[in-house]
Every structure is written in C-alpha cells, then in structure tokens.
Design an enzyme around this catalytic site. Structure first.
Site, PDB file in Angstrom:
ATOM      1  N   HIS A 244       0.721  -1.230   0.107  1.00 55.99           N
ATOM      2  CA  HIS A 244       0.197   0.087  -0.013  1.00 55.99           C
ATOM      3  C   HIS A 244       0.988   1.042   0.111  1.00 55.99           C
ATOM      4  CE1 HIS A 244      -3.632   2.407   0.636  1.00 55.99           C
ATOM      5  NE2 HIS A 244      -2.958   2.969   1.606  1.00 55.99           N
TER       6      HIS A 244
ATOM      7  N   THR B 265      -6.455  -8.707   6.209  1.00 55.02           N
ATOM      8  CA  THR B 265      -7.592  -9.154   6.739  1.00 55.02           C
ATOM      9  C   THR B 265      -8.890  -8.790   6.020  1.00 55.02           C
ATOM     10  OG1 THR B 265      -7.675  -7.404   8.352  1.00 55.02           O
ATOM     11  CG2 THR B 265      -6.351  -9.173   9.076  1.00 55.02           C
TER      12      THR B 265
END
Ligand code: GAR
Length: 365
Positions: free
Chosen positions: A276, A308
């Site tokens: 990211h 997640t």
C-alpha cells in the site's frame, strides 16, 4: 576456435563493415555470453539486427565467462555457443573474445551501432567500452530486456526442481504491474527462491496481465461482475479456485484495487500480503499519495501488511519512508513510493520464506 581473438574473423568483419559503409549501410555490434540461448536472447538479437543492416556478435570466450559469472559457467563451450548463434537468421558473424570487456573488439570493428540489453544505461556502460564506442562514433542503443526470460532464471528453475518445490506465489493486480515486475526480477536473479504460480487480474486490458503473459506465467482474467468497485461473489469464488489449482502458498496483492472476501480470506488466513502506498495506518484506501499531499505530510512511504477482512488494517510487516518534495504531484510522489515498494515487497517475501512461513496452500493436505 581458440581462446584468443580471431584475426581472420576480425578481418572478415572489418571487410563486411567497409562494404556496408560504402553502400551507406550500417553494421550493428553487440556482445555477451549467450550461455543458454532462450527466447529473450533471440528477440533481443532480432531487435538489434533491425537497427541496421548486419549484426555481429562479440562472444565472451569460456575463460571470460568464468571470470564474469563464476566457476560453474559457461554451461556450453564457446564453440557450441558460437555455432548456435551463427545459425540464427539475424546473425551475420560471431567473434569470440577474451577478457571481461569487448573494448579491443570495438576498436577493431568500429561498429556503426552498438546494442546493449536494457539492464544497462548509457551511463552504466563500462567506461573503457564507452570511450572506445565514442572514439568509433558508434551510436549506442539500449534495448529493453524481455521480462521473464533469463539464463539465471532457467538455471534456478532447474536447480529448484531438483531440490524440491519452492514457495508458490500468486500475484493479484489491476494496474501497471511494476510490483509484479519487481517480484519477477527477484525470482529471475535468484534473490527470491519462489515460483510465480498464478497471475490474476480483474482488468483484462491491464499492463499487469500483459506483463504476466509476456513473462510466460500462468495468467487468469477474472470477470469482476457488474459493480465497478466491488468484486462479485462469483469472482471471489473463481479467484479461490485459481489459487487452489495453482497450489499457491502465498498471495500477494500488488495493486489489486478490489476487496478480497470469502472464501479466500478464511482459506488463506495469514498468508495474504498487500502493498500500500502510504505509511499505514495513515491514508487507507485508494489515492493514498494524493491524500498524503492534501494532508501536508512531510513524509509518506509504503507498507507491506497482512490482509484481513478489514481494509488496509492487517499486521504491518514492513514499511519504507519517502519524503514529500516541494512541487510533488501525486504522480511524482507515487512514482518515488513505487521505487521503495519494488525493494520492500520482494524483501518481505524473502524474509517470510526464510522464516519457513508460509508453507502450505489451501487444498493441500
Ligand atoms: C502500488 O503503488 C500499490 O501500492 C498500490 O497500487 C500501486 C500498483 O502499482 N496499491 C494500492 O493503492 C492498494 N490500496 P503497480 O501496478 O505498478 O504495481
């Protein structure tokens, strides 16, 4: 053929050069080891030949390959390598040379055009060779390397097969594919002992998918469904099926711009990583570099983290900082962040593998 310069061969090439010159045509010269000829070499040589009217290859002698690449190389002797190269339609002559540099050969041949593979730039050429090329007024042309094809990669693949299965990575992406390229490079140059078992994208026209295809990897386009932002249920299941069939140990989200849900999240638990472009927990979601600019941050960076069900919230595995510079746009900032991503992502995968995690793919007993 001896381990020496070949005066006869050189004289023949000099005659060829003079003939071409007299007819306003151009001689292209390149040099290399060409130890285990693969499609990347052939495409490169065809492109080099297309720059002019005849192609001459300076082939590193066996002793010079040993000096450059180590005791185990070359795999094939200079006579065999020269024979294979000479059989290519695009090759007009092959001259074996000793020593690590082709300087003397360049001085003798004075090529109109000098071609070199794209792991070099004009600046990173050996200074001696560059000076000889400048003296001969040769036009230096750097040609792009063909991704996913290399002698080292082939050797590693063979060694890996003998040693047993390596880490199997599935890479998912939607964009440019620069992080995929970095993973491919790490596998190719042997710094990441892994196999890219699947390349999966929700964008049929993405460079990401094109790169996977060009690199000879197993690529899969998954139709994301009608919602432009979400990944439909059928697509989630299809991705899961691809991962299982590929016997993936690790899933890497490299610019995958949709959210993975069940059944992948449960099945692959702690074995999904995402890269990211921010220092998480700052700037989650899309357009992170723009968000860093709008927030007036003095520095931002990139994060590799576990995935997640909650977006950009899993455990951080590694981060790298990047300063925000005056005049930065989100594009210039993102480009500098990506440079760090390309180091960080392979590094995390390497460390992860060395720690023995993760080892088993879903569906395996
Ligand atoms: C990368 O910068 C990655 O961090 C980002 O997309 C880019 C993909 O580039 N991912 C996200 O923003 C995920 N939220 P690439 O296609 O050139 O590898």
């Amino acid at each position: 053929m001896t381990d020496e310069y070949q005066p006869q061969e050189i004289a023949t090439v000099q005659r060829l050069r003079a003939e071409l010159d007299a007819n306003g045509k151009k001689l292209v010269f390149t040099n290399g080891c060409f130890d285990l000829l693969h499609a990347g070499h052939v495409r490169y040589l065809n492109e080099a030949r297309a720059l002019g009217d005849a192609l001459v290859i300076g082939l590193n002698s066996d002793s010079s390959v040993r000096a450059l690449k180590g005791a185990g190389r070359p795999l094939n002797g200079q006579n065999d390598r020269a024979e294979v190269l000479s059989a290519l339609r695009c090759v007009d002559a092959v001259v074996v040379f000793d020593g690590e540099r082709a300087t003397a050969l360049i001085e003798a041949i004075r090529p109109h055009i000098y071609a070199k593979g794209g792991d070099y730039t004009v600046d990173s050429l050996n200074p001696e060779e560059r000076a000889a090329l400048q003296e001969a007024a040769s036009d230096i042309r750097i040609l792009p390397l063909v991704p996913g094809r290399s002698t080292t990669g082939t050797i590693n693949k063979m060694a890996g097969e003998k040693a047993g299965p390596r880490l199997r990575i599935a890479v998912l992406g939607s964009g440019e594919g620069s992080n995929l390229r970095a993973i491919i490079a790490a596998v190719e140059n042997g710094t990441l002992d892994a196999e890219i078992a699947a390349v999966i994208s929700d964008r049929r026209d993405s460079n990401f998918l094109k790169l996977g295809e060009e690199s000879g990897l197993p690529v899969h386009f998954v139709d994301p469904g009608s919602n432009p932002r979400k990944l439909g249920e059928a697509a989630q299941k299809e991705i899961f099926d691809h991962l299982r069939r590929a016997r993936a140990d690790v899933i890497v989200l490299a610019g995958f711009m949709r959210i993975l849900k069940e059944p992948v999240i449960s099945a692959y638990g702690d074995r999904i990583v995402n890269v990211h472009p921010s220092l998480l927990p700052k700037h989650k979601g899309a357009n992170a570099p723009q968000l860093a600019l709008e927030a007036g941050d003095a520095e931002t960076g990139c994060t590799v983290h576990l995935v997640t069900a909650e977006i950009d919230a899993g455990r951080v595995l590694a981060q790298a900082k990047v300063p925000v510079l005056p005049g930065d746009t989100s594009e210039t900032l993102h480009a500098r962040i990506k440079i760090e991503e390309h180091k960080l992502l392979p590094q995390v995968l390497r460390e992860w593998q060395e720690r023995g995690l993760p080892v088993r793919g879903a569906g395996e007993s």
